[in-house]
Design an enzyme around this catalytic site. Structure first.
Site, PDB file in Angstrom:
ATOM      1  N   ARG A 183      20.259  27.876 -34.111  1.00 64.34           N
ATOM      2  CA  ARG A 183      19.184  28.304 -33.215  1.00 64.34           C
ATOM      3  C   ARG A 183      19.607  28.140 -31.763  1.00 64.34           C
ATOM      4  O   ARG A 183      20.426  27.287 -31.441  1.00 64.34           O
ATOM      5  CB  ARG A 183      17.915  27.469 -33.478  1.00 64.34           C
ATOM      6  CG  ARG A 183      17.295  27.757 -34.828  1.00 64.34           C
ATOM      7  CD  ARG A 183      15.860  27.261 -34.911  1.00 64.34           C
ATOM      8  NE  ARG A 183      15.726  25.853 -34.583  1.00 64.34           N
ATOM      9  CZ  ARG A 183      14.595  25.306 -34.140  1.00 64.34           C
ATOM     10  NH1 ARG A 183      13.527  26.048 -33.951  1.00 64.34           N
ATOM     11  NH2 ARG A 183      14.534  24.015 -33.893  1.00 64.34           N
TER      12      ARG A 183
ATOM     13  N   LYS B 180      21.575  15.645 -41.964  1.00 63.94           N
ATOM     14  CA  LYS B 180      21.410  17.100 -42.132  1.00 63.94           C
ATOM     15  C   LYS B 180      22.418  17.652 -43.146  1.00 63.94           C
ATOM     16  O   LYS B 180      23.627  17.532 -42.974  1.00 63.94           O
ATOM     17  CB  LYS B 180      21.606  17.778 -40.769  1.00 63.94           C
ATOM     18  CG  LYS B 180      21.279  19.253 -40.762  1.00 63.94           C
ATOM     19  CD  LYS B 180      21.010  19.705 -39.339  1.00 63.94           C
ATOM     20  CE  LYS B 180      20.911  21.197 -39.206  1.00 63.94           C
ATOM     21  NZ  LYS B 180      20.405  21.601 -37.889  1.00 63.94           N
TER      22      LYS B 180
ATOM     23  N   ARG C 286      12.832  15.274 -33.280  1.00 64.88           N
ATOM     24  CA  ARG C 286      13.737  14.140 -33.491  1.00 64.88           C
ATOM     25  C   ARG C 286      12.944  12.948 -33.986  1.00 64.88           C
ATOM     26  O   ARG C 286      11.755  12.824 -33.677  1.00 64.88           O
ATOM     27  CB  ARG C 286      14.439  13.749 -32.184  1.00 64.88           C
ATOM     28  CG  ARG C 286      15.474  14.767 -31.743  1.00 64.88           C
ATOM     29  CD  ARG C 286      16.724  14.671 -32.619  1.00 64.88           C
ATOM     30  NE  ARG C 286      17.714  15.673 -32.311  1.00 64.88           N
ATOM     31  CZ  ARG C 286      17.775  16.897 -32.833  1.00 64.88           C
ATOM     32  NH1 ARG C 286      16.852  17.292 -33.691  1.00 64.88           N
ATOM     33  NH2 ARG C 286      18.734  17.725 -32.516  1.00 64.88           N
TER      34      ARG C 286
HETATM   35  P1  ATP Z   1      18.004  20.586 -34.857  1.00 67.30           P
HETATM   36  O1  ATP Z   1      18.659  20.423 -36.182  1.00 67.30           O
HETATM   37  O2  ATP Z   1      18.675  19.811 -33.797  1.00 67.30           O
HETATM   38  O3  ATP Z   1      16.537  20.463 -34.853  1.00 67.30           O
HETATM   39  P2  ATP Z   1      18.177  23.386 -34.942  1.00 67.30           P
HETATM   40  O4  ATP Z   1      17.243  23.440 -36.084  1.00 67.30           O
HETATM   41  O5  ATP Z   1      17.947  24.248 -33.769  1.00 67.30           O
HETATM   42  O6  ATP Z   1      18.273  21.979 -34.329  1.00 67.30           O
HETATM   43  P3  ATP Z   1      20.248  24.676 -36.362  1.00 67.30           P
HETATM   44  O7  ATP Z   1      20.102  25.964 -35.708  1.00 67.30           O
HETATM   45  O8  ATP Z   1      19.755  24.533 -37.759  1.00 67.30           O
HETATM   46  O9  ATP Z   1      19.653  23.524 -35.473  1.00 67.30           O
HETATM   47  O10 ATP Z   1      21.775  24.222 -36.379  1.00 67.30           O
HETATM   48  C1  ATP Z   1      22.533  23.970 -35.237  1.00 67.30           C
HETATM   49  C2  ATP Z   1      22.725  22.449 -35.060  1.00 67.30           C
HETATM   50  O11 ATP Z   1      23.073  21.840 -36.298  1.00 67.30           O
HETATM   51  C3  ATP Z   1      23.920  22.165 -34.156  1.00 67.30           C
HETATM   52  O12 ATP Z   1      23.522  22.075 -32.838  1.00 67.30           O
HETATM   53  C4  ATP Z   1      24.472  20.838 -34.695  1.00 67.30           C
HETATM   54  O13 ATP Z   1      23.777  19.765 -34.143  1.00 67.30           O
HETATM   55  C5  ATP Z   1      24.137  20.884 -36.154  1.00 67.30           C
HETATM   56  N1  ATP Z   1      25.245  21.333 -37.025  1.00 67.30           N
HETATM   57  C6  ATP Z   1      26.203  22.261 -36.796  1.00 67.30           C
HETATM   58  N2  ATP Z   1      26.998  22.414 -37.865  1.00 67.30           N
HETATM   59  C7  ATP Z   1      26.537  21.553 -38.801  1.00 67.30           C
HETATM   60  C8  ATP Z   1      26.928  21.237 -40.125  1.00 67.30           C
HETATM   61  N3  ATP Z   1      27.950  21.832 -40.736  1.00 67.30           N
HETATM   62  N4  ATP Z   1      26.209  20.288 -40.782  1.00 67.30           N
HETATM   63  C9  ATP Z   1      25.156  19.659 -40.208  1.00 67.30           C
HETATM   64  N5  ATP Z   1      24.728  19.926 -38.960  1.00 67.30           N
HETATM   65  C10 ATP Z   1      25.409  20.855 -38.265  1.00 67.30           C
END
Ligand code: ATP
Length: 337
Positions: free
Chosen positions: A132, A197, A331
């Protein structure tokens, strides 16, 4: 503006070598050359390219080469074979690529060109995986499942309300089929396991948002990530191998596709109402103190689940406040904790 989907695979020439080394056994340069119909020097060149992909090829003088631990490669025919008839019936084109910039970007381009409905794309590696708000999804070669599905809906974007949360529920159900323990969801749609995650979801829209519109559902799920690969991830992460080892990636991909395709095909009638209770049952932060960020602003309160549209409910000073997706991140605990 539309781009054409990648049909020529930049790594097509490496696939036969990868398939030979996938067993994790030792192969001499000579036997590899014979099997591939190329010289030993050409084999060596290809092995160098595997290193560039982040794969560590072990070489032993006089004995040959091996990929420690082997590789569980994705294959379209195996994914199809693991799917039920009803799941297969929902599947349009299924493309498995070795390497691509971003599966979401490619499927979105097809949707924009009016050709993406039912298109499913998986890739062994993304070089520019998207998250995102322009964030990056880290997806090293054969380290997880990265997939995107294109789907077209009639009736405008309001039909899609809550869809992103329902995608999280569908993924949790796919993982449940393999007995993966401790799966939870973090609003709006991250899949967590043991407080870290495991998978991320990115929905992108195309078309006329008031009528015939398309959505691309992108998912990245960690299966086996080397420590080094996780260096670039800026939040706590986990992979499936560390909680439930031995799940075949093709089998898992098939389960994810079945759950997601069923969700997409029924969502216009079912809506988020059919998923809300399940989402609440998987809520990682139910009742817990959380911080919600949106740009420079932040709010601290007790997480009180989601409303009928999928908006997050936060209790702040005794009052419920609603937060919709988009620019918002959640968070645990208080900011700075
Ligand atoms: P957040 O998880 O911080 O709420 P988001 O939902 O916007 O943010 P996503 O779009 O799902 O996040 O994923 C991007 C974020 O996930 C990255 O900024 C990084 O922090 C994390 N990320 C990137 N690659 C991986 C991975 N392989 N496994 C787990 N987390 C990852």
């Amino acid at each position: 503006m539309s781009q054409k989907v990648v049909t020529s695979n930049p790594m097509a020439s490496l696939r036969p070598l990868l398939e030979l080394l996938a067993d994790g056994q030792q192969h001499s340069g000579e036997s590899l050359g014979a099997a591939l119909g190329i010289s030993r020097a050409a084999v060596w060149k290809q092995l160098q390219k595997l290193e560039q992909l982040g794969l560590s090829v072990e070489s032993e003088k006089g004995r040959g080469y091996r990929l420690p631990g082997g590789l569980d490669l994705l294959a379209a025919d195996q994914i199809r074979a693991f799917m039920s008839r009803s799941g297969q019936a929902l599947l349009g084109t299924l493309q498995v690529l070795d390497q691509v910039d971003s599966t979401n970007a490619r499927v979105l381009a097809q949707m924009d060109a009016g050709e993406g409905h039912g298109l499913v794309m998986l890739a062994e590696q993304q070089t520019a995986g998207r998250g995102r708000r322009g964030r990056q999804w880290v997806s090293p070669f054969a380290g997880g499942i990265t997939l995107s599905i294109g789907w077209e809906f009639q009736g405008g974007v309001q039909i899609l309300e809550g869809l992103s949360l329902a995608v999280g529920v569908a993924l949790a159900r796919a993982l449940e089929r393999f007995g993966v323990p401790d799966v939870r969801l973090k609003w709006p749609n991250d899949v967590w396991c043991r407080g870290r995650k495991l998978a991320g979801v990115l929905l992108e829209l195309s078309g006329d948002l008031t009528d015939r519109c398309g959505v691309v559902v992108g998912v990245g799920l960690n299966v086996g990530l080397a420590e080094g690969a996780g260096r670039d991830i800026d939040q706590p992460w986990i992979d499936l191998e560390s909680v439930r080892p031995g799940v075949a990636r093709n089998h898992l991909a098939a389960a994810m596709l079945e759950e997601l395709l069923t969700l997409l095909s029924t969502y216009p009638n079912a809506g988020f109402a059919a998923y809300r209770d399940a989402w609440k049952g998987l809520d990682q932060f139910a009742g817990r103190q959380v911080t919600v960020h949106s740009g420079p602003r932040q709010w601290v309160g007790a997480s009180r689940g989601v409303d009928e549209s999928g908006a997050l409910l936060l209790e702040i000073d005794g009052e419920l406040q609603r937060f919709h997706g988009g620019e918002v991140s959640l968070r645990s605990g208080e900011a700075g904790e």
